[in-house]
Design an enzyme around this catalytic site. Sequence first.
Site, short mmCIF file in Angstrom:
data_model
loop_
_atom_site.label_atom_id
_atom_site.label_comp_id
_atom_site.label_asym_id
_atom_site.label_seq_id
_atom_site.Cartn_x
_atom_site.Cartn_y
_atom_site.Cartn_z
N ARG A 56 0.92 -1.23 0.04
CA ARG A 56 0.08 -0.10 -0.07
C ARG A 56 0.99 1.22 0.01
O ARG A 56 0.55 2.37 -0.68
CB ARG A 56 -0.98 -0.02 1.15
CG ARG A 56 -1.96 1.15 1.17
CD ARG A 56 -2.89 1.03 0.09
NE ARG A 56 -2.62 1.65 -1.09
CZ ARG A 56 -3.10 1.29 -2.18
NH1 ARG A 56 -4.13 0.11 -2.28
NH2 ARG A 56 -2.89 1.93 -3.24
N LYS A 60 2.30 25.11 -3.24
CA LYS A 60 1.00 24.31 -2.90
C LYS A 60 1.13 22.89 -3.11
O LYS A 60 0.64 22.14 -3.88
CB LYS A 60 -0.16 24.93 -3.71
CG LYS A 60 -0.41 26.42 -3.44
CD LYS A 60 -1.36 26.98 -4.32
CE LYS A 60 -1.76 28.21 -4.05
NZ LYS A 60 -2.74 28.89 -5.04
N LYS A 120 5.25 39.79 -2.30
CA LYS A 120 3.79 39.86 -2.72
C LYS A 120 3.28 41.12 -2.08
O LYS A 120 3.83 41.78 -1.34
CB LYS A 120 2.96 38.40 -2.32
CG LYS A 120 3.69 37.18 -2.99
CD LYS A 120 2.85 36.25 -2.78
CE LYS A 120 3.32 34.72 -3.59
NZ LYS A 120 2.48 33.61 -3.32
N GLU A 165 5.63 40.32 -7.09
CA GLU A 165 4.22 40.20 -7.55
C GLU A 165 3.62 41.45 -7.72
O GLU A 165 3.73 42.61 -6.88
CB GLU A 165 3.51 39.20 -6.71
CG GLU A 165 2.08 39.22 -7.03
CD GLU A 165 1.31 38.53 -5.86
OE1 GLU A 165 1.29 37.24 -5.89
OE2 GLU A 165 0.64 39.38 -4.97
N ASP A 187 0.02 38.72 -11.46
CA ASP A 187 -0.99 37.88 -10.98
C ASP A 187 -2.40 38.09 -11.42
O ASP A 187 -2.89 39.43 -11.25
CB ASP A 187 -0.77 38.04 -9.52
CG ASP A 187 -1.35 37.21 -8.66
OD1 ASP A 187 -1.36 35.98 -8.99
OD2 ASP A 187 -2.20 37.46 -7.84
#
Length: 287
Positions: free
Chosen positions: A98, A133, A165, A199, A220
């Site tokens: 597994r 992420k 940012k 950004e 962005d």
Amino acid sequence: MLTTSHIDRVVGAALEEDAPWGDLTSETLIPAKATATAELTAREDGVFSGGEVFATAFRLTDPAITVDLHVADGEPFSRGDTLATVTGPARGILQAERIGLNFTQRMSGIATQTARYVAALAGTRARIVDTRKTTPLLRAFERHAVRCGGGFNHRFSLSDAVMAKDNHLAVLTAGGLSVTEALLGVRAQLSHTTHLEVEVDRLDQVEAVLAAGVDTIMLDNFSLADLRAGVELVAGRAIIEASGTVTLDTVGAIAETGVDVISSGALTHSVRSLDLGLDVSIEHLGH
């Protein structure tokens, strides 16, 4: 970078989580001397990733188990292909099954999805990159999988580069400095080897940022028209990264605006694990 020591550490922790006091089922049902052969089989087309990770799950469970990989990381495969063969003590194979599958299914899913994005960029100058992420503690695994699919990696961690940012800029300019002045102050603190990315979310912010000599400017959530205008405005003075709600349906059009880099969290944060199966057959019961 996905190193052997890192693989051992993470896979070892996963095995301990899954069988902290051993595999009660296999130890109860399977004779200790039984041996088995198992084949890792593709149940759908894809791009392979995680071969060493898969093999490590079995090696750490029982060093007597042998794993023969039939495809290399980054290679495409078709439904029905045998990707690896596992032989050795049956208990160990069943115990590690597994964990080995979980890792390579997810990594191959990421590689396969990334390859689709790369294909959508054909004929453009843009490269697709991942983001932070990622699944906590699995970043090196998932970013390796992105590279297997033909993509590239963004900064690995917060320690690797300066990336300012909107919230950072708000703090920097709270004392009355202009964006350019604030960023020049940041640049003055950095070594010549440290990358500075900033950004922006509006075209009218571009010139002030470029005046500080940044290395990369991130546009962005820009519309396609504004991305094209941003590319013309920057005019080669910095690397241009496009970011924000990038999907497989939109990435091609974004690339055609002329940006250098497109970052997408979708490569890792919402990918579907690939359907791979491990078919086990007992060779000898070993009574």
